[in-house]
Write an enzyme that holds these catalytic residues in place. Structure first.
Site, PDB file in Angstrom:
ATOM      1  N   ASP A 147       0.441  -1.083   0.009  1.00  0.00           N
ATOM      2  CA  ASP A 147      -0.230  -0.093  -0.084  1.00  0.00           C
ATOM      3  C   ASP A 147       0.748   1.028   0.065  1.00  0.00           C
ATOM      4  O   ASP A 147       2.015   1.267   0.285  1.00  0.00           O
ATOM      5  CB  ASP A 147      -0.975  -0.088   0.872  1.00  0.00           C
ATOM      6  CG  ASP A 147      -1.264   1.428   1.597  1.00  0.00           C
ATOM      7  OD1 ASP A 147      -1.764   1.265   1.226  1.00  0.00           O
ATOM      8  OD2 ASP A 147      -1.191   1.941   3.088  1.00  0.00           O
ATOM      9  N   ASP A 171      -0.343   5.587   0.987  1.00  0.00           N
ATOM     10  CA  ASP A 171      -0.364   6.386   2.559  1.00  0.00           C
ATOM     11  C   ASP A 171      -0.229   5.829   3.555  1.00  0.00           C
ATOM     12  O   ASP A 171      -0.701   4.697   3.458  1.00  0.00           O
ATOM     13  CB  ASP A 171      -1.559   6.935   1.499  1.00  0.00           C
ATOM     14  CG  ASP A 171      -1.516   7.371   0.111  1.00  0.00           C
ATOM     15  OD1 ASP A 171      -2.150   7.726  -0.508  1.00  0.00           O
ATOM     16  OD2 ASP A 171      -0.416   8.712   0.053  1.00  0.00           O
ATOM     17  N   GLU A 206     -14.498  10.485  -3.348  1.00  0.00           N
ATOM     18  CA  GLU A 206     -14.837   9.899  -2.327  1.00  0.00           C
ATOM     19  C   GLU A 206     -15.109  11.168  -0.695  1.00  0.00           C
ATOM     20  O   GLU A 206     -16.073  10.697  -0.256  1.00  0.00           O
ATOM     21  CB  GLU A 206     -15.273   8.397  -2.264  1.00  0.00           C
ATOM     22  CG  GLU A 206     -15.282   7.591  -3.296  1.00  0.00           C
ATOM     23  CD  GLU A 206     -13.645   7.843  -4.561  1.00  0.00           C
ATOM     24  OE1 GLU A 206     -13.261   8.409  -3.579  1.00  0.00           O
ATOM     25  OE2 GLU A 206     -13.728   7.292  -5.551  1.00  0.00           O
ATOM     26  N   THR A 227      -5.360   3.101  -3.103  1.00  0.00           N
ATOM     27  CA  THR A 227      -6.662   3.788  -3.472  1.00  0.00           C
ATOM     28  C   THR A 227      -6.027   5.379  -4.161  1.00  0.00           C
ATOM     29  O   THR A 227      -7.196   5.781  -4.971  1.00  0.00           O
ATOM     30  CB  THR A 227      -6.751   3.964  -2.314  1.00  0.00           C
ATOM     31  OG1 THR A 227      -7.382   3.253  -1.669  1.00  0.00           O
ATOM     32  CG2 THR A 227      -8.353   4.857  -2.770  1.00  0.00           C
ATOM     33  N   THR A 228      -5.146   6.018  -3.867  1.00  0.00           N
ATOM     34  CA  THR A 228      -3.870   7.143  -3.929  1.00  0.00           C
ATOM     35  C   THR A 228      -4.360   7.082  -6.125  1.00  0.00           C
ATOM     36  O   THR A 228      -4.118   6.156  -6.742  1.00  0.00           O
ATOM     37  CB  THR A 228      -3.403   7.822  -3.641  1.00  0.00           C
ATOM     38  OG1 THR A 228      -3.266   9.707  -3.269  1.00  0.00           O
ATOM     39  CG2 THR A 228      -1.997   7.173  -4.341  1.00  0.00           C
ATOM     40  N   ASP A 243      -1.554  -0.233   6.387  1.00  0.00           N
ATOM     41  CA  ASP A 243      -1.994   0.274   7.210  1.00  0.00           C
ATOM     42  C   ASP A 243      -2.978   0.301   7.837  1.00  0.00           C
ATOM     43  O   ASP A 243      -3.459   1.390   9.366  1.00  0.00           O
ATOM     44  CB  ASP A 243      -0.933   1.650   7.092  1.00  0.00           C
ATOM     45  CG  ASP A 243      -2.152   3.191   6.513  1.00  0.00           C
ATOM     46  OD1 ASP A 243      -2.514   3.660   6.738  1.00  0.00           O
ATOM     47  OD2 ASP A 243      -1.689   2.330   5.117  1.00  0.00           O
TER      48      ASP A 243
HETATM   49  C1  XBP Z   1      -5.355   6.254   0.340  1.00  0.00           C
HETATM   50  C2  XBP Z   1      -5.872   6.992   0.551  1.00  0.00           C
HETATM   51  C3  XBP Z   1      -5.947   8.426  -0.476  1.00  0.00           C
HETATM   52  C4  XBP Z   1      -5.279   9.001  -0.010  1.00  0.00           C
HETATM   53  C5  XBP Z   1      -5.246  10.756  -0.813  1.00  0.00           C
HETATM   54  O1  XBP Z   1      -4.800   5.430  -0.182  1.00  0.00           O
HETATM   55  O2  XBP Z   1      -7.450   6.297   0.476  1.00  0.00           O
HETATM   56  O3  XBP Z   1      -7.641   8.658  -1.385  1.00  0.00           O
HETATM   57  O4  XBP Z   1      -6.302   9.731   1.339  1.00  0.00           O
HETATM   58  O5  XBP Z   1      -5.588  10.375  -2.502  1.00  0.00           O
HETATM   59  P1  XBP Z   1      -3.729   3.783   0.190  1.00  0.00           P
HETATM   60  P2  XBP Z   1      -6.052  10.575  -3.754  1.00  0.00           P
HETATM   61  O6  XBP Z   1      -3.411   3.558   1.921  1.00  0.00           O
HETATM   62  O7  XBP Z   1      -4.719   2.973  -0.510  1.00  0.00           O
HETATM   63  O8  XBP Z   1      -2.436   3.993  -0.517  1.00  0.00           O
HETATM   64  O9  XBP Z   1      -7.215  12.261  -3.304  1.00  0.00           O
HETATM   65  O10 XBP Z   1      -5.873  10.497  -4.673  1.00  0.00           O
HETATM   66  O11 XBP Z   1      -7.668   9.449  -2.951  1.00  0.00           O
HETATM   67 MG    MG Z   2      -3.168   2.924   3.624  1.00  0.00          MG
END
Ligand code: XBP
Ligand code: MG
Length: 236
Positions: A11, A13, A56, A123-124, A183
């Site tokens: 992952d 973020d 979202e 997700t980012t 995470d």
């Molecule tokens: C984390 C998320 C993302 C980020 C914001 O992604 O949920 O939405 O918070 O990025 P992950 P965006 O932990 O799956 O890496 O604004 O591009 O969505």
């Molecule tokens: Mg994450």
């Protein structure tokens, strides 16, 4: 006895790096530029992170905190706000202010030396991942990960398993031969629903959350070795 692990799926973020404060700052700056009275403080942002995906997340915020803005004009506004937020975020992380989390670079080096495949399931947006890699002093990313699946590849966001199914297809590996590193509870649920064993490093916004379904939960990966991960994968 489980087959040996052949790929690590990271992952982004909160796992590769503590990026959510940079995301939160970019959201707030985009809202201020648009003349909106919205300010996401840390307490509110932790609640909003229950919703994966920045677009979202904005929609969920409006529905709960500013419902007068619901309606046909909301979606174009969300698109504009999120595009600006992404531009602000990528500029910030490209400047290098967001380091990899403890143990991540070493784990990746161990995995590469052992011939494991490395992938990203996030997700980012892809732009955000590229900017994080560009800003990484460890030279992270470019060339480290043979396979990436980002928001553009999986419209249904975590806890939906789609992003993990996409990355498994691109890896050409069965779920049981992989190990996901996450995470958040949404990330654990997404990986588990795709059949991918998963371990957790708690992040600033997820510490103490319910990680049911994870093989193990660590404060970070500073003391976690590839052999530790192999043992957890084999114990499944
Ligand atoms: C984390 C998320 C993302 C980020 C914001 O992604 O949920 O939405 O918070 O990025 P992950 P965006 O932990 O799956 O890496 O604004 O591009 O969505
Ligand atoms: Mg994450």
């Amino acid at each position: 006895m489980a087959d040996p692990v052949r790929a690590l799926i990271f992952d982004v973020d909160g796992t590769l790096a503590e990026t959510e404060e940079a995301h939160r700052d970019a959201f707030n700056r985009a809202f201020a530029e648009a003349g909106l009275p919205w300010v996401w403080d840390r307490v509110l942002y932790r609640q909003l992170l229950a919703v994966s995906g920045g677009k979202e997340r904005i929609r969920a915020f409006v529905a709960r905190h500013d419902p007068a803005r619901l309606g046909p004009q909301l979606d174009p506004m969300v698109q504009r706000l999120h595009a600006r937020k992404t531009a602000l975020y990528t500029a910030a992380v490209r400047r290098g202010g967001v380091p990899l989390r403890p143990g991540v670079a070493r784990l990746i080096a161990e995995a590469r030396a052992a011939g494991l495949a490395l992938a990203v399931a996030t997700t980012t947006t892809r732009a955000n991942v590229e900017a994080l890699f560009d800003g990484s002093t460890a030279g992270a990313g470019h060339g480290w990960f043979a396979t990436l699946a980002c928001a553009e590849d999986a419209p249904a966001k975590k806890p939906d398993p789609l992003v993990y199914r996409v990355v498994l297809e691109r890896l050409g590996l069965p779920a049981a031969a992989c190990l996901a590193l996450e995470d958040s509870p949404n990330g654990v649920r997404a990986a588990a629903a795709a059949g991918v064993p998963v371990v957790v490093s708690e992040s600033v916004y997820t510490a103490g959350d319910d990680f049911t379904g994870a093989r193990a939960v660590f404060p970070d990966f500073a003391e976690v070795t590839l052999d530790t991960l192999r043992g957890l994968h084999a114990a499944g």
